[in-house]
Design a protein around this motif. Sequence first.
Motif, mmCIF file in Angstrom:
data_model
loop_
_atom_site.group_PDB
_atom_site.id
_atom_site.type_symbol
_atom_site.label_atom_id
_atom_site.label_comp_id
_atom_site.label_asym_id
_atom_site.label_seq_id
_atom_site.Cartn_x
_atom_site.Cartn_y
_atom_site.Cartn_z
ATOM 1 N N LEU A 322 0.829 -1.203 0.000
ATOM 2 C CA LEU A 322 0.000 0.000 0.000
ATOM 3 C C LEU A 322 0.868 1.260 0.000
ATOM 4 C CD1 LEU A 322 -2.836 1.293 0.218
ATOM 5 C CD2 LEU A 322 -2.539 1.251 2.709
ATOM 6 N N GLU A 323 1.907 1.269 0.815
ATOM 7 C CA GLU A 323 2.794 2.434 0.861
ATOM 8 C C GLU A 323 3.474 2.669 -0.493
ATOM 9 O OE1 GLU A 323 4.381 3.285 5.302
ATOM 10 O OE2 GLU A 323 5.249 1.530 4.341
ATOM 11 N N SER A 324 3.849 1.580 -1.160
ATOM 12 C CA SER A 324 4.454 1.729 -2.491
ATOM 13 C C SER A 324 3.452 2.330 -3.463
ATOM 14 C CB SER A 324 4.939 0.366 -3.004
ATOM 15 O OG SER A 324 5.986 -0.132 -2.212
ATOM 16 N N LEU A 325 2.200 1.883 -3.377
ATOM 17 C CA LEU A 325 1.161 2.419 -4.257
ATOM 18 C C LEU A 325 0.958 3.909 -4.004
ATOM 19 C CD1 LEU A 325 -1.156 2.056 -6.290
ATOM 20 C CD2 LEU A 325 -2.635 1.428 -4.371
ATOM 21 N N ILE A 326 0.875 4.294 -2.737
ATOM 22 C CA ILE A 326 0.636 5.699 -2.398
ATOM 23 C C ILE A 326 1.862 6.542 -2.720
ATOM 24 C CG2 ILE A 326 0.212 7.284 -0.478
ATOM 25 C CD1 ILE A 326 -1.573 5.103 0.734
ATOM 26 N N GLU A 327 3.055 5.997 -2.502
ATOM 27 C CA GLU A 327 4.267 6.718 -2.870
ATOM 28 C C GLU A 327 4.281 6.988 -4.374
ATOM 29 O OE1 GLU A 327 9.118 6.207 -3.052
ATOM 30 O OE2 GLU A 327 7.928 4.745 -1.934
ATOM 31 N N LYS A 410 -1.892 1.285 12.407
ATOM 32 C CA LYS A 410 -1.720 2.732 12.469
ATOM 33 C C LYS A 410 -0.944 3.230 11.255
ATOM 34 C CE LYS A 410 -0.414 6.522 15.514
ATOM 35 N NZ LYS A 410 0.200 6.915 16.801
ATOM 36 N N ILE A 411 0.095 2.498 10.843
ATOM 37 C CA ILE A 411 0.839 2.873 9.635
ATOM 38 C C ILE A 411 -0.085 2.852 8.422
ATOM 39 C CG2 ILE A 411 2.726 2.209 8.102
ATOM 40 C CD1 ILE A 411 4.121 0.990 10.535
ATOM 41 N N PHE A 412 -0.931 1.838 8.358
ATOM 42 C CA PHE A 412 -1.900 1.695 7.264
ATOM 43 C C PHE A 412 -2.760 2.950 7.157
ATOM 44 C CE2 PHE A 412 -5.950 0.484 5.456
ATOM 45 C CZ PHE A 412 -5.649 -0.439 4.472
ATOM 46 N N VAL A 413 -3.337 3.357 8.287
ATOM 47 C CA VAL A 413 -4.221 4.528 8.294
ATOM 48 C C VAL A 413 -3.431 5.793 7.991
ATOM 49 C CG1 VAL A 413 -5.741 5.942 9.721
ATOM 50 C CG2 VAL A 413 -5.875 3.450 9.857
ATOM 51 N N ASN A 414 -2.245 5.928 8.571
ATOM 52 C CA ASN A 414 -1.434 7.130 8.337
ATOM 53 C C ASN A 414 -1.008 7.250 6.876
ATOM 54 O OD1 ASN A 414 -1.616 7.954 10.983
ATOM 55 N ND2 ASN A 414 0.360 7.105 11.580
ATOM 56 N N ALA A 415 -0.726 6.105 6.243
ATOM 57 C CA ALA A 415 -0.339 6.131 4.833
ATOM 58 C C ALA A 415 -1.457 6.721 3.979
ATOM 59 C CB ALA A 415 0.012 4.719 4.356
ATOM 60 N N LEU A 416 -2.685 6.366 4.303
ATOM 61 C CA LEU A 416 -3.818 6.879 3.535
ATOM 62 C C LEU A 416 -3.990 8.383 3.702
ATOM 63 C CD1 LEU A 416 -6.406 4.027 4.195
ATOM 64 C CD2 LEU A 416 -5.137 4.454 2.094
#
Length: 716
Positions: A322-327, A410-416
């Motif tokens: 997910l972080e790679s997608l958002i990045e 929490k990382i999941f939510v913060n990434a969004l």
Amino acid sequence: WVGASDLWEAMNLIFKQLGDTARPEHWWRQSWFEHNPVKNNDTVLGTAPGATAPISSMSNEAWEQQPCNAFSNAAFFEISLQACKTASTQHFGDFGGTWSWKDEIITAAALMAYGSFAMHGNPASGDWHEASGSIHKNASRDLNYDTSMMDRVSMDVLFFVFFQAMVRAVARDPTNVEALKPVLGLEKKPQLADLGCDSMYCDARESIREYQKILAGPTSEWYKINDMRAGIPNYETASVGLVLVAIRAIMSDELFGSAGMSAYTAVCSVLVLSLMPNKDEAIKANSNYCLPGTEWYTAMKDLKWRVVKDIAKSLATLVTILESLIEGMFWQETLVGPTGYLDPYLKGVVNVSACWRQTHGNWHRVAAQMMKELMQFITTDVYTTSVTQISEAQKQQAWSSLNLVVAEFKIFVNALKTMSAANEVNLCRVFKLAQKVAASGKPLNYTIMPMMDADGVNRLIEQQLKDRDPILNKNLNINEAIQDPTGGCNYNLENVILDEISGFSKWMLEDLAVQGEYVEGNSFNETMVKFKMGLQSCPLELKVKASAEFIKDGGKLGFICKRTVWRVTTEFNAAFKMSDLIVWSQAHFQKLFAGDATALTAGIDLLKIDILKAEITEFDITNFPGEKLIADSVNQVLRNEKFMTQVETLISDEMGASMQRALNDAMAEVGTKLPGATERRRLATCNAYDAVLVDSARHASLLLAVFGVLLTLIIN
């Protein structure tokens, strides 16, 4: 359906036909930051044709409007190459013989490399020309195709095939296609009726084959790509569906109980509202994927999914993807907000020829890397990290890294949150870190700060104490009357200051233990994770320097009692051991997924200190001649139980408040990334300590005050 003897020859043909037909007179100016037209022969295509095949099969007379953005799409070929390698070295799952997708994913990735290259290199809509401003069709000069649609369809089919592969990978029975249909089809709407798949999207592989067949044919037929768009979900929808399926598998009923679907619903809303391209689509997607009543939602609830063996580890894998997608979306230039978030970086930085500075090219590279991670998960990791049936013992093991489960969520939510707060990303820091990693030649290692983690708490306390040793100038706000044996004058002890307390840097923990549990409440509001942490310290010796003002001010002896101030100084050594500190914390899932700042809370259950030594080593009243009895009285005030009780009352209240603030700060740090590899918990073997017998009523108060200062130090 490849359109040639093999895919390699087909791709050579496709690039050749693009290079033979597209020219700058067909272009229109796009909104991407790069605009640096260059002839193919003057690029790497001309200087190294062998290394840049199949792209170099284009004519040397062709041009590229955005060479960096165009050539960076070669990263997508890596997905094809990884799929080829995976297929040749291990089983590339065909899901019980029901759905072989090896050839299609290899092709889809290559088409992605082509489609985005075509759009950035030669942006042309077919009938509109920026150079002339003409919008009128002219068969003698117009292209028969729209390169922007090639880019869009390429992304759509690639994400769609990954989505359908993910569904089958995490399904307990991937052969039950009928049961999986509501999920595989993504959504049901009348506009899809003509596709013949029960008003849902059909098999992604068919779209890939059709797209490849069109491109391998004559350019006069390339206009048909536009017609494909209506039969393929946009890539944002497919990416949302992909993450939702993975989340549902992680939040299975076997592990989360009745709260599993409630947790899915909460995550679903956050995800959809963050990732969908516009508000209207987000609202529709939220209704379809997140709320009861749709075929998708019912199927997600009733289907049996593989059960993960380690929730934290599976979440970490999903969060990485997910972080790679958002990045990637961050670098894409238009998919995140607020508008203009890249402006500070772009002014005077991007407009150079170096391709690594071109933001959109980074989107291509990061997206390709994300898809490689996704392929690794679908083809391999899912089968090593999950099972179709799980025992009670395995359920307990799945929750074994409970404090990391909270951190990863929490990382999941913060990434969004980055999707709407991209302006908060410090790009100077990003590139500084990138430069450091590149110079080292080693990948970046970091650890996640878990919730109530023994190693993390230990490091936090140690580092903070070292950074703040000694503590200076702590006012105890003491005002104590001193009894004059003669009764002639009034004396007070005021402005008692702890000038210096040193020795905190020698702090060591002897033991630290954490217990946690998942609590399934009567409702999702009451579902949470709870922790208890117990700590014990080694003996800590402190050296304390204190001062005060001894004041004579008035009395029946008149002028003899005129106001006079003397300076009082004292030093004492103290040693204590924190024999028991028990704190609690809890994470409310509903608040956590909603991004509520109060989702993680903590407090103190018990604090117990064993006093080992407390002795005054020096006492002096500066320039106080001859009044021995009063000096003794001041000394007695500094020693007696009343004074220590006052200190205890004042400092104990501050200690409790300070510890609470410290715990709140620790909760706020959950999920942060710390540089460096994971370390083992650093606990000490305490040295033998010869305790000095002390008056417990008196010196316990003194040391409690000192410990209050210690805890104040930790959080201030």
